[in-house]
Each structure stands twice: as C-alpha cells, then as structure tokens.
Design a protein around this motif. Structure first.
Motif, PDB file in Angstrom:
ATOM      1  N   UNK A 122      31.412  36.457  22.758  1.00 36.66           N
ATOM      2  CA  UNK A 122      32.503  36.760  21.822  1.00 36.66           C
ATOM      3  C   UNK A 122      32.788  38.248  21.780  1.00 36.66           C
ATOM      4  N   UNK A 123      31.771  39.031  21.440  1.00 33.80           N
ATOM      5  CA  UNK A 123      31.983  40.467  21.242  1.00 33.80           C
ATOM      6  C   UNK A 123      32.135  41.207  22.566  1.00 33.80           C
ATOM      7  N   UNK A 124      31.482  40.722  23.619  1.00 33.92           N
ATOM      8  CA  UNK A 124      31.667  41.347  24.927  1.00 33.92           C
ATOM      9  C   UNK A 124      33.081  41.184  25.444  1.00 33.92           C
ATOM     10  N   UNK A 125      33.669  40.003  25.215  1.00 37.08           N
ATOM     11  CA  UNK A 125      35.057  39.778  25.618  1.00 37.08           C
ATOM     12  C   UNK A 125      36.006  40.654  24.811  1.00 37.08           C
ATOM     13  N   UNK A 126      35.741  40.794  23.514  1.00 35.96           N
ATOM     14  CA  UNK A 126      36.584  41.654  22.667  1.00 35.96           C
ATOM     15  C   UNK A 126      36.496  43.105  23.129  1.00 35.96           C
TER      16      UNK A 126
ATOM     17  N   UNK B 281      30.587  42.318  29.406  1.00 28.44           N
ATOM     18  CA  UNK B 281      31.696  43.275  29.441  1.00 28.44           C
ATOM     19  C   UNK B 281      32.081  43.591  30.881  1.00 28.44           C
ATOM     20  N   UNK B 282      31.105  43.893  31.715  1.00 29.58           N
ATOM     21  CA  UNK B 282      31.398  44.287  33.099  1.00 29.58           C
ATOM     22  C   UNK B 282      31.837  43.114  33.968  1.00 29.58           C
TER      23      UNK B 282
ATOM     24  N   UNK C 120      29.334  35.921  32.970  1.00 34.81           N
ATOM     25  CA  UNK C 120      28.690  36.910  32.122  1.00 34.81           C
ATOM     26  C   UNK C 120      27.641  36.299  31.214  1.00 34.81           C
ATOM     27  N   UNK C 121      27.943  35.120  30.673  1.00 35.09           N
ATOM     28  CA  UNK C 121      26.975  34.434  29.820  1.00 35.09           C
ATOM     29  C   UNK C 121      25.716  34.068  30.601  1.00 35.09           C
ATOM     30  N   UNK C 122      25.890  33.541  31.815  1.00 35.23           N
ATOM     31  CA  UNK C 122      24.726  33.143  32.609  1.00 35.23           C
ATOM     32  C   UNK C 122      23.861  34.346  32.971  1.00 35.23           C
ATOM     33  N   UNK C 123      24.493  35.485  33.293  1.00 34.29           N
ATOM     34  CA  UNK C 123      23.725  36.692  33.617  1.00 34.29           C
ATOM     35  C   UNK C 123      22.980  37.209  32.384  1.00 34.29           C
TER      36      UNK C 123
END
Length: 279
Positions: free
Chosen positions: A81-85, A158-159, A202-205
């Motif tokens: 959630x916050x990484x996408x934001x 994020x990345x 990103x979630x899996x990493x």
C-alpha cells in the motif's frame, strides 16, 4: 548469401551463442544456488522420520513459524500500500527535496541490519523517543517485528513499481477522462491492471526478504519463546548448540514453504500478465 547472413548475425550478437550462455547460466546457478540448498536436504535425510517430525513440530518451533510468516505477510501487505503510494508521489509529482526522499528509499539497502535493529529499538522501546508516547508496548512485541520488516522491505516495492509508473503515459489517463471515466475508474481499469504484476513482484521480494531477516528483528523482537521468537533465531540457536541436523530440518521446512508461497505468488503474477496482455 547464407555465409553473408551468418556473418551479419555473428556481428550483431553481443554475447556468445545460446548454448554457451545457457551452459554458463546453469553452471553458475548450480554452484551458487542449487548446490548450497541441496546440502540442506542431504543433511536432513540423515534424520529419522520421527526425529524430523518431532523437531519441526515442537511447540516452540510452531510458534516461531507463526511469528515469522505472519509478520512477513503483514509487513509485505503494508509495504504494498504505502510503497505504491510513495512510488506514485515520486513519479507523478515534482517538489523540493524530491531527490533526497528518493535517496532515502534506498537507505534500508545500505544500512547494516544490526544498526537498523538498534535504531528501531531505541525509537520504539517503552522509554524510547516514540514508544514512550504510546499506552501499549511496540518494541519486544510482534508489532515491533512488523515495523522492522516494513522498514527493510519498503524499497523492494517502491523500486519495482516506480519504473512501471514511469512507463505509463499520462495521455492514457487523459483519454480515459475524455471518455467520461472518473479518477477512480481510470485508476481501477487503466492504471492498476498495469501496476498489478509489479506490485505482486515487489510483495514477493519484500516477503522473501522478511522471512530471512535476522539482524534488524533480533533486537526489537525481544526473542521471547512462544511469543516473539522468529524461526531464523531458533535455527541460529541450534547451530550454536551444535545441533546442525535439527537446524537444517527447520531450515528445510522454511525453504519448502517459502518456495511454495513464492511459486504461488509468481503464478498469480503470470496469470495477471496473461490476462492484461489479452485485454
């Protein structure tokens, strides 16, 4: 003519042919990845089934599974959630200090995990700078573990999402708005389907990184058996007690479970990519 075509093909080839590069890839992966992981299974085979079952189903070990997988899943969901934001803000907006914030995202990559654990414990301990203002404990509880795992997993989301957002043209959003779609409909039907595979990656990493995290968690967790003890700590404890077989048995369970979960996540990513390409 065939000779000329072959020469052109060789000139246009930057690296050696498929057979050589594939052989090098398999050799490299075998030495670096497959061989070390296979030794875990070989050491575990020296145990009898009863000993193996008793080791991996010990109440203390079962409790550590719940703590490790549960906190890793929650931290991964928070980072999604916050990484996408954060990725959205860094890509779509221009503001003073943007490059500084963009650089801070990579700080958990460079910061030693032990330093991160000490810093987080100092902040969220009952007498810490932040923890003293809360009526409940943050450090030395599963909540503290989630905060530590969120800290170290944020850059992965994020990345991973950031480059995908950069490739999404604003003209697509403008075209959707010109057709009468609201902002929410544009995000749900136009932007989110393109972001979803990157979000899953990103979630899996972040999830995989959180499962194996030790340095930053061991300080803030408190390491109380049956409550805040993580599985990597139990493995380390057994190694210190020279119980190598028991350590590899627990590591095998972690490895197989992690592989299954990552396979499931990758399948969801593949399915979403296939569905998006069809549309």
């Amino acid at each position: 003519m065939d000779i000329t075509l072959k020469r052109k093909t060789r000139k246009n080839t930057v690296i050696p042919g498929f057979s050589l590069t594939l052989g090098y890839t398999m050799l490299y992966l075998s030495i670096i990845v497959i061989l070390p992981l296979s030794m875990i299974f070989f050491n575990t085979l020296s145990m009898s089934w009863n000993d193996f079952y008793e080791t991996i189903t010990h109440p203390r070990v079962i409790a550590s599974y719940k703590v490790s997988f549960g906190t890793a899943l929650i931290a991964g969901a928070i980072n999604v959630v916050f990484g996408t934001v954060i990725a959205w803000v860094l890509v779509r907006y221009h503001f003073p200090g943007k490059r500084i914030i963009d650089g801070l995202v990579d700080l958990p990559f460079a910061l030693p995990t032990a330093v991160a654990g000490i810093a987080l414990t100092t902040l969220y301990a009952p007498n810490g700078w932040i923890g003293q203002f809360f009526p409940f404990k943050i450090a030395f509880t599963p909540l503290g573990i989630i905060i530590a795992l969120t800290f170290i997993g944020l850059p992965f989301v994020v990345r991973t999402v950031q480059p995908v957002l950069q490739n999404i043209s604003k003209e697509i959003e403008e075209a959707s708005a010109s057709l009468g779609a609201t902002q929410f409909q544009t995000f749900r039907k136009v932007i989110f389907p393109q972001l979803f595979p990157a979000i899953i990656t990103g979630f899996s990493l972040a999830f995989a990184r959180s499962l194996g995290e030790f340095g930053s968690v061991v300080f803030i967790a408190g390491n109380m058996p049956m409550e805040t003890e993580i599985t990597p700590l139990i493995i380390m404890t057994k190694l210190e007690q020279y119980d190598y077989v028991g350590a590899t048995a627990i590591a095998t369970v972690m490895l197989v479970t992690s592989f299954f979960l990552l396979f499931l996540i990758n399948f969801i990513q593949w399915f979403s990519n296939r569905k998006f390409n069809r549309n």
